[in-house]
Design an enzyme around this catalytic site. Structure first.
Site, PDB file in Angstrom:
ATOM      1  N   SER A 117       0.804  -1.218   0.000  1.00 36.98           N
ATOM      2  CA  SER A 117       0.000   0.000   0.000  1.00 36.98           C
ATOM      3  C   SER A 117       0.837   1.268   0.000  1.00 36.98           C
ATOM      4  O   SER A 117       0.301   2.358  -0.152  1.00 36.98           O
ATOM      5  CB  SER A 117      -0.954   0.000   1.188  1.00 36.98           C
ATOM      6  OG  SER A 117      -0.217  -0.112   2.377  1.00 36.98           O
ATOM      7  N   HIS A 138      -2.792  -2.484  -6.059  1.00 39.65           N
ATOM      8  CA  HIS A 138      -3.258  -2.142  -4.706  1.00 39.65           C
ATOM      9  C   HIS A 138      -4.782  -2.133  -4.624  1.00 39.65           C
ATOM     10  O   HIS A 138      -5.443  -1.322  -5.277  1.00 39.65           O
ATOM     11  CB  HIS A 138      -2.679  -0.773  -4.329  1.00 39.65           C
ATOM     12  CG  HIS A 138      -3.017  -0.335  -2.949  1.00 39.65           C
ATOM     13  ND1 HIS A 138      -3.294   0.959  -2.611  1.00 39.65           N
ATOM     14  CD2 HIS A 138      -3.141  -1.052  -1.790  1.00 39.65           C
ATOM     15  CE1 HIS A 138      -3.558   1.042  -1.332  1.00 39.65           C
ATOM     16  NE2 HIS A 138      -3.475  -0.161  -0.807  1.00 39.65           N
ATOM     17  N   GLU A 150      -5.362   0.290  -7.803  1.00 42.36           N
ATOM     18  CA  GLU A 150      -4.297   1.152  -8.329  1.00 42.36           C
ATOM     19  C   GLU A 150      -3.223   0.243  -8.932  1.00 42.36           C
ATOM     20  O   GLU A 150      -2.867  -0.767  -8.320  1.00 42.36           O
ATOM     21  CB  GLU A 150      -3.664   1.978  -7.204  1.00 42.36           C
ATOM     22  CG  GLU A 150      -4.562   3.067  -6.657  1.00 42.36           C
ATOM     23  CD  GLU A 150      -3.956   3.771  -5.435  1.00 42.36           C
ATOM     24  OE1 GLU A 150      -4.117   4.983  -5.324  1.00 42.36           O
ATOM     25  OE2 GLU A 150      -3.349   3.089  -4.573  1.00 42.36           O
ATOM     26  N   ASN A 188      -3.984   6.562  -0.831  1.00 45.24           N
ATOM     27  CA  ASN A 188      -3.459   6.667   0.535  1.00 45.24           C
ATOM     28  C   ASN A 188      -2.735   7.986   0.784  1.00 45.24           C
ATOM     29  O   ASN A 188      -2.708   8.488   1.907  1.00 45.24           O
ATOM     30  CB  ASN A 188      -2.534   5.488   0.857  1.00 45.24           C
ATOM     31  CG  ASN A 188      -3.333   4.268   1.280  1.00 45.24           C
ATOM     32  OD1 ASN A 188      -4.518   4.369   1.557  1.00 45.24           O
ATOM     33  ND2 ASN A 188      -2.690   3.120   1.319  1.00 45.24           N
TER      34      ASN A 188
END
Ligand code: 3HC
Length: 279
Positions: A117, A138, A150, A188
């Protein structure tokens, strides 16, 4: 796409396993710990029961999803997979070592994807002799529900690997967005500093529910940032924030001290029965 391997029986590993079996593909979920596999199986079985109860799947369809999954503690069981995704803890040495092992075991035509991540796929692929077939993929929690994946290319990832990964994402019902290899990728990098900021508000005296209500009502978020932090795990949020801080070396990503304090007290969110809220 005949057979896919998913390494890791944690929340993300089991969620990804479920997504793949729901797409009608045979999947092997590998974890070196039998307890990890047990938990993965329990979570997927519970999800299927929920979907049958709400009428989204028939009992037969749910059973078919469950039958497409094999659980194994041996890496040998994924040697003939066309695609392998790892979802082991976010530690660079662990992921590098795993990729090096997968590189030896899994057929050379297969793609090796990492659900990291925040870590760079270039670095993870550094443990292999075939970095061209390695890619970042991800998923988001809860994987069976969240549409996005992603996709990060490493410095040596081939266009063929990228193309096949986009095809695979679409085949399993996800929408792929290419993202840079920089820490936190896209989601993130934006989401986790927001949660961190919400933790600072609590540290300054705000009530967690007020912060969450404000974001749900004022920004239309399905969950408030602190509820989401408890949902994904306070330790996971802290780990990602720290990766942003270490990666960018910028004070603006400094993790909130309250997160560290909560982890020290074992208040890691839903999984430990307490985080910003009690469960
Ligand atoms: N398979 C398929 N569908 C499922 C499912 C499953 N296993 N489990 C639930 N669903 C479906 C439900 O049936 C429901 O469908 P419907 O709308 O057609 O009835 C829908 O998903 C929503 O489920 P619920 O009704 O049970 O729950 P909520 O409506 O309360 O939504 C939520 C729950 C989807 C978690 C929502 O609150 C949400 O989107 N929260 C934000 C989650 C988020 O931001 N995730 C990202 C975290 S960050 C991350 O993952 C990065 C990592 O690196 C840490």
């Amino acid at each position: 796409m005949k057979k896919v391997g998913v390494i890791g029986g944690g929340v993300m590993g089991s969620g990804i396993t479920e997504v793949i079996s729901k797409a009608g593909i045979d999947v092997v979920n590998v974890d070196i710990y039998p307890s990890g596999l047990e938990n993965s199986k329990k979570r997927i079985t519970k999800d299927m029961a929920y979907l049958v109860k709400k009428g989204a799947l028939t009992r037969e369809e749910a059973d078919l999803v469950l039958r497409k999954i094999t659980y194994s503690t041996s890496y040998e069981s994924i040697k003939d997979c066309d695609f392998v995704i790892e979802a082991v803890p976010e530690k660079i040495e662990l992921k590098k070592e795993l990729f090096s092992k997968l590189d030896e075991i899994v057929t050379k035509e297969a793609i090796l994807a990492s659900n990291a991540s925040a870590l760079k796929i270039t670095e993870i692929a550094g443990g292999t002799k075939t970095p061209e077939r390695c890619i970042g993929m991800h998923f988001f929690h809860p994987a069976p529900v969240m549409k996005l994946v992603e996709i990060m290319m490493g410095k040596e990832t081939s266009q063929e690997t990228f193309r096949k990964s986009l095809e695979f994402a679409s085949r399993i019902g996800k929408i792929a967005v290419p993202a840079p290899e920089s820490p936190g990728f896209i989601v993130n990098r934006i989401l986790v500093p927001m949660i961190n900021e919400a933790a600072f508000l609590v540290m300054e005296g705000c009530n967690p529910k007020d912060v969450d209500d404000a974001m749900k009502l004022g920004a239309n978020h399905p969950m408030g940032p602190l509820e989401l932090c408890d949902y994904t795990g306070v330790d996971i949020t802290y780990g990602t924030m720290k990766a942003l801080y270490d990666g960018f070396k910028d004070e603006k990503y400094k993790p909130c001290p309250l997160l560290i304090e909560m982890i020290e007290m074992g208040k890691c969110g839903r999984k430990t029965g307490q985080g910003f809220y009690k469960y």
